[in-house]
Design an enzyme around this catalytic site. Structure first.
Site, mmCIF file in Angstrom:
data_model
loop_
_atom_site.group_PDB
_atom_site.id
_atom_site.type_symbol
_atom_site.label_atom_id
_atom_site.label_comp_id
_atom_site.label_asym_id
_atom_site.label_seq_id
_atom_site.Cartn_x
_atom_site.Cartn_y
_atom_site.Cartn_z
ATOM 1 N N LEU A 53 0.878 -1.163 0.000
ATOM 2 C CA LEU A 53 0.000 0.000 0.000
ATOM 3 C C LEU A 53 0.916 1.213 0.000
ATOM 4 C CD1 LEU A 53 -2.979 0.924 0.197
ATOM 5 C CD2 LEU A 53 -2.742 0.854 2.687
ATOM 6 N N ASP A 54 0.709 2.126 -0.947
ATOM 7 C CA ASP A 54 1.601 3.280 -1.087
ATOM 8 C C ASP A 54 1.789 4.014 0.240
ATOM 9 O OD1 ASP A 54 2.036 2.865 -3.729
ATOM 10 O OD2 ASP A 54 0.735 4.475 -4.454
ATOM 11 N N PRO A 55 2.987 4.548 0.493
ATOM 12 C CA PRO A 55 3.191 5.340 1.714
ATOM 13 C C PRO A 55 2.185 6.474 1.861
ATOM 14 C CG PRO A 55 5.307 4.857 0.694
ATOM 15 C CD PRO A 55 4.241 4.380 -0.269
#
Length: 315
Positions: A53-55
């Site tokens: 999950l993207d930062p």
């Protein structure tokens, strides 16, 4: 050795931990860093995440521990559901609010125009992955090329958008809207937002992204790293969902003691060895239980009249 080192409490040993942590990932933390922190807090021997999950995204990040890691691929392949806030009229270098605005256009659409544009992206679509992504070309992540100011050719990938629901729309008063998207694995919501903006003729970028579901798992019961940290060490493993939380769609089968012994040796079981009321249909993957009280033994599939073990667990 310094006095501070002498006063430091001894590091506790790793332990067997089995289950699924429904983590509500905070903004700015990478999935790998979240996994490392959760593994340390739980003192777990074995752990793995179920897709990044993207930062810059928040929300559900299921983390598998111990025997649950045997089923992590199932979550990698599962559909995902997101809530995304989209700003129309501006394109950025990254497709989100972290990038620099490179194109600015007037927004002239209304809610009806937005709905018509969104409808074009339902079902199977071809999507070109963004340059700011972890996909690799020639062994290098695309974001490394992007940071060097390079754009490389990326083949489009077929993804499925199952549903897009507009939850909030400020048009025409303000150029933004919030949507809930249910999609197949590998879908980039950032790219979807940009493509909707292009369909409207004004461009767009993401200003917020939150994942609310992975397959059948939702944010209900999810915990934060701070909540885990606040618990006493011995209470932390209880914050995990059981391994079979990953197998809710599989019908249950409970075995007798004799059948359980054979199953755990990897032997297939004939139909006559099963309770006819719970025997799965041909081709169906089942979660298998045995013992007293019953515990998960693994998963098996009914093929040619026999229940054949596919994955065993040792809990």
């Amino acid at each position: 050795m310094t006095d501070s080192a002498n006063n430091r409490p001894p590091r506790l040993p790793r332990r067997e931990v089995h289950g699924v942590l429904l983590l509500d990932k905070p903004l700015g933390l990478s999935s790998n860093d979240a996994l490392v922190r959760a593994k340390r807090l739980l003192r777990a021997l074995k752990a793995g995440h179920t897709g990044t999950l993207d930062p810059l995204a928040t929300g559900l990040l299921p983390l598998c521990f111990g025997e649950a890691t045997k089923f992590s691929q199932d979550l990698l392949d599962a559909d995902k559901t997101y809530e995304a806030v989209v700003r129309l009229g501006q394109k950025t270098t990254t497709g989100d609010a972290e990038g620099e605005v490179v194109v600015e256009r007037p927004v002239s659409c209304d809610r009806a125009g937005l709905d018509a544009a969104i409808a074009r992206f339902l079902g199977e679509i071809d999507q070109v992955p963004p340059m700011h992504s972890a996909l690799k070309k020639d062994g290098r992540p695309l974001y490394e090329y992007a940071r060097a100011g390079q754009t490389v050719e990326r083949p489009a990938r077929r993804v499925t958008i199952h549903a897009i629901d507009v939850l909030d729309c400020a048009l025409p008063l303000a150029p933004s809207f919030t949507m809930r998207v249910k999609c197949s694995k590998g879908t980039y919501i950032r790219t979807l937002a940009e493509d909707i903006g292009e369909a409207l003729g004004c461009g767009a970028h993401l200003t917020g992204l939150r994942r609310i579901a992975v397959g059948d798992l939702t944010l209900d019961g999810a915990v934060t790293l701070d909540q885990i940290d606040a618990q006493a060490d011995e209470a932390r493993p209880a914050m995990l969902a059981p391994v079979d939380a990953l197998l809710r769609r599989c019908p249950p089968v409970t075995l007798s003691a004799e059948a359980m012994s054979r199953f755990l040796q990897g032997q297939r079981l004939a139909y006559r060895d099963l309770d006819p009321d719970s025997a799965p249909q041909e081709g169906v993957l089942a979660r298998v239980y045995g013992g007293e009280p019953p515990k998960l033994l693994g998963v098996a599939r009914m093929r040619e009249g026999a229940l054949r073990p596919e994955r065993l667990v040792r809990l």
